[in-house]
Structure formats: structure tokens, C-alpha cells
Enzyme design. Structure first.
Site, PDB file in Angstrom:
ATOM      1  N   ASP A  31       0.838  -1.201   0.000  1.00 18.23           N
ATOM      2  CA  ASP A  31       0.000   0.000   0.000  1.00 18.23           C
ATOM      3  C   ASP A  31       0.868   1.245   0.000  1.00 18.23           C
ATOM      4  O   ASP A  31       1.719   1.419   0.869  1.00 18.23           O
ATOM      5  CB  ASP A  31      -0.906  -0.003   1.243  1.00 18.23           C
ATOM      6  CG  ASP A  31      -2.023  -1.022   1.128  1.00 18.23           C
ATOM      7  OD1 ASP A  31      -2.762  -0.966   0.136  1.00 18.23           O
ATOM      8  OD2 ASP A  31      -2.138  -1.885   2.030  1.00 18.23           O
ATOM      9  N   HIS A  62      -0.450  -1.183  -4.664  1.00 17.20           N
ATOM     10  CA  HIS A  62      -1.714  -0.425  -4.643  1.00 17.20           C
ATOM     11  C   HIS A  62      -1.390   1.044  -4.367  1.00 17.20           C
ATOM     12  O   HIS A  62      -1.051   1.407  -3.241  1.00 17.20           O
ATOM     13  CB  HIS A  62      -2.622  -1.021  -3.548  1.00 17.20           C
ATOM     14  CG  HIS A  62      -3.917  -0.307  -3.357  1.00 17.20           C
ATOM     15  ND1 HIS A  62      -4.705  -0.503  -2.245  1.00 17.20           N
ATOM     16  CD2 HIS A  62      -4.583   0.582  -4.129  1.00 17.20           C
ATOM     17  CE1 HIS A  62      -5.804   0.241  -2.343  1.00 17.20           C
ATOM     18  NE2 HIS A  62      -5.741   0.925  -3.479  1.00 17.20           N
ATOM     19  N   ASP A 171     -10.384  -5.396  -1.466  1.00 18.06           N
ATOM     20  CA  ASP A 171      -9.392  -4.945  -0.483  1.00 18.06           C
ATOM     21  C   ASP A 171     -10.059  -4.144   0.628  1.00 18.06           C
ATOM     22  O   ASP A 171     -10.703  -3.124   0.369  1.00 18.06           O
ATOM     23  CB  ASP A 171      -8.355  -4.072  -1.222  1.00 18.06           C
ATOM     24  CG  ASP A 171      -7.248  -3.537  -0.315  1.00 18.06           C
ATOM     25  OD1 ASP A 171      -7.133  -3.994   0.835  1.00 18.06           O
ATOM     26  OD2 ASP A 171      -6.493  -2.673  -0.797  1.00 18.06           O
ATOM     27  N   GLY A 173     -10.905  -4.919   5.134  1.00 19.07           N
ATOM     28  CA  GLY A 173     -11.796  -5.593   6.079  1.00 19.07           C
ATOM     29  C   GLY A 173     -12.089  -7.041   5.745  1.00 19.07           C
ATOM     30  O   GLY A 173     -13.104  -7.593   6.177  1.00 19.07           O
ATOM     31  N   GLY A 191      -5.136  -7.815   5.269  1.00 22.53           N
ATOM     32  CA  GLY A 191      -4.009  -7.273   6.018  1.00 22.53           C
ATOM     33  C   GLY A 191      -4.033  -7.733   7.449  1.00 22.53           C
ATOM     34  O   GLY A 191      -3.487  -8.788   7.795  1.00 22.53           O
TER      35      GLY A 191
END
Ligand code: DX5
Ligand code: ZN
Length: 212
Positions: A31, A62, A171, A173, A191
Site C-alpha cells: 500500500d 496499490h 481490499d 476488512g 491485512g
């Protein structure tokens, strides 16, 4: 496929990246945030480059940034398999897609929770991947937005009808419960569900089970 976000690894980063590299995660999700497109900032390019230089797991970058081209020019150097930018960040999406592809990298485009699939219809044929954000971009540990699977299913229907080649990624939760709702996505980004645990392997296994 599972793409593990390293965003929420805050301690012993080097060691934990090595640990993740030894798991069966399909990708490592990187990220990148600029404090402008999203209010949060990520580690600098130099820090990421150094942390990731010996990683064997394919990288999925990302970009949550405004100056998309500048960050593509930087992050193409860590040899990612995918670079994803945000639809909302630019006006010349197709040009950006072609730019990413010119480096032999798969071109992904992300849409925020408020962006509708209808808005990106004309861009879909050019994409290698569409990333459906199931939280507002910027932070880990957020609650999955339950509308997101509707978009995933819509994108899946469109690609079947029109014979488009893009992959669908989700992407934010994602855990072993919310992953079940995303069965039409090809890549699940997760994550904190993985990296908050001491056993990355166990969490990845749990996610894989829900996807079978
Ligand atoms: C959010 C990031 C996500 C995030 C996922 O802006 O793009 O990749 O790190 O983290 P979890 O799985 O904790 O929502
Ligand atoms: Zn992400």
C-alpha cells in the site's frame, strides 16, 4: 488467490516480511499513500525498496496517490506483477493503463466505495484488474462495507457477458467471514486478519478454506 497487505505490520518489519515470504500467500500487497489522495502516509519508496529487495513472493502494488505517474516511475523498479492506481485520482485513466502495461506490468484500477461500476464501463476493456475497495482507502483495521460484493458480482457478470479479461480484486476488512461474500473475486487482499496474528500460515489457511 490471496494478497497479504503488509500495511499493519508495525514491529520487526524486516523479520515479519521474511516470515510472510515463507507462507503460501500468492502476492504481497504493498500500500502506497501520499498524504494527499488519502490523509495517511506510507513508508517512503527507499524504505520499501530496501525491505522488499530479497522478497520472492510476487508484489501487488496499490497506489493511493494523486501523482500517479510519478509513483509508477518509482515503484516499477521493485518489479511488481501488478500496479493498481485509483480511478478517482486521474482523468486520463486509459493513458495510465497503457503506461503501466508498457513496462510489462499488469494494470489495475481501484474504485472507492462510493464509485459505481457504471462510471468505469468504458475503461473496463483495457484493464488487467479491477480492485473493489471494501473500505475507504487509507487505513487498515476497518470494517468491511457490505455493499462491496454487489459490485464484485456486477463486475463478474459484465466480464462474462462481454468477454473481458480483467481479474477482480477486493481490499479492506477481509477476514474468514467477509471473504465468503467475495467468492466472485479472484484476489482477496487481507491485512490485519493475517498480520495481527502470530501464525500467518494459519490465517492464510483459514482464508483459503473459505475460498475453496
Ligand atoms: C486500505 C489498504 C488495505 C489495507 C487492508 O487503504 O488499501 O490494503 O491495508 O487492511 P485490512 O485487511 O486490515 O483492512
Ligand atoms: Zn490496499
Amino acid at each position: 488467490m490471496i494478497s497479504t497487505s503488509i500495511l499493519s505490520i508495525k514491529e520487526d518489519i524486516e523479520e515479519n516480511i521474511k516470515k510472510l515470504d515463507d507462507t503460501k500467500t500468492t502476492f504481497m500487497h504493498i500500500d502506497v499513500m501520499d498524504g494527499i489522495f488519502v490523509s495517511n502516509n506510507s513508508m517512503s519508496y527507499d524504505v520499501y525498496e530496501n525491505l522488499l529487495k530479497d522478497v520472492k513472493t510476487p508484489l501487488d502494488v496499490h497506489l493511493m496517490v494523486s501523482d500517479v505517474k510519478k509513483y509508477i516511475d518509482l515503484y516499477k523498479n521493485i518489479n511488481p506483477v501488478i500496479i493498481t492506481f485509483h480511478y478517482e485520482a486521474v482523468d486520463n485513466q486509459i493513458e495510465i493503463i497503457e503506461y503501466i502495461k508498457s513496462f510489462n506490468i499488469k494494470a489495475g484500477m481501484a474504485i472507492k466505495p462510493d464509485t459505481k461500476v457504471e462510471e468505469i464501463m468504458d475503461i473496463l476493456p483495457y484493464l488487467d484488474l479491477v480492485l473493489v475497495m471494501s473500505v475507504e482507502p487509507g487505513y487498515g483495521h476497518q470494517e468491511f462495507i457490505y455493499d462491496s460484493p454487489v459490485k464484485i458480482n456486477e463486475l463478474d457478470k459484465i466480464r462474462k457477458e462481454k468477454n473481458y479479461a480483467y481479474l477482480i480484486e477486493v481490499d479492506g476488512g477481509v477476514n474468514d467471514i467477509t471473504a465468503k461474500l467475495c467468492n466472485n473475486a479472484d484476489i482477496i487482499v487481507s491485512g490485519s486478519f493475517i498480520t495481527d496474528s502470530t501464525s500467518y500460515d494459519e490465517q492464510i489457511q483459514k482464508l483459503k478454506k473459505t475460498l475453496d
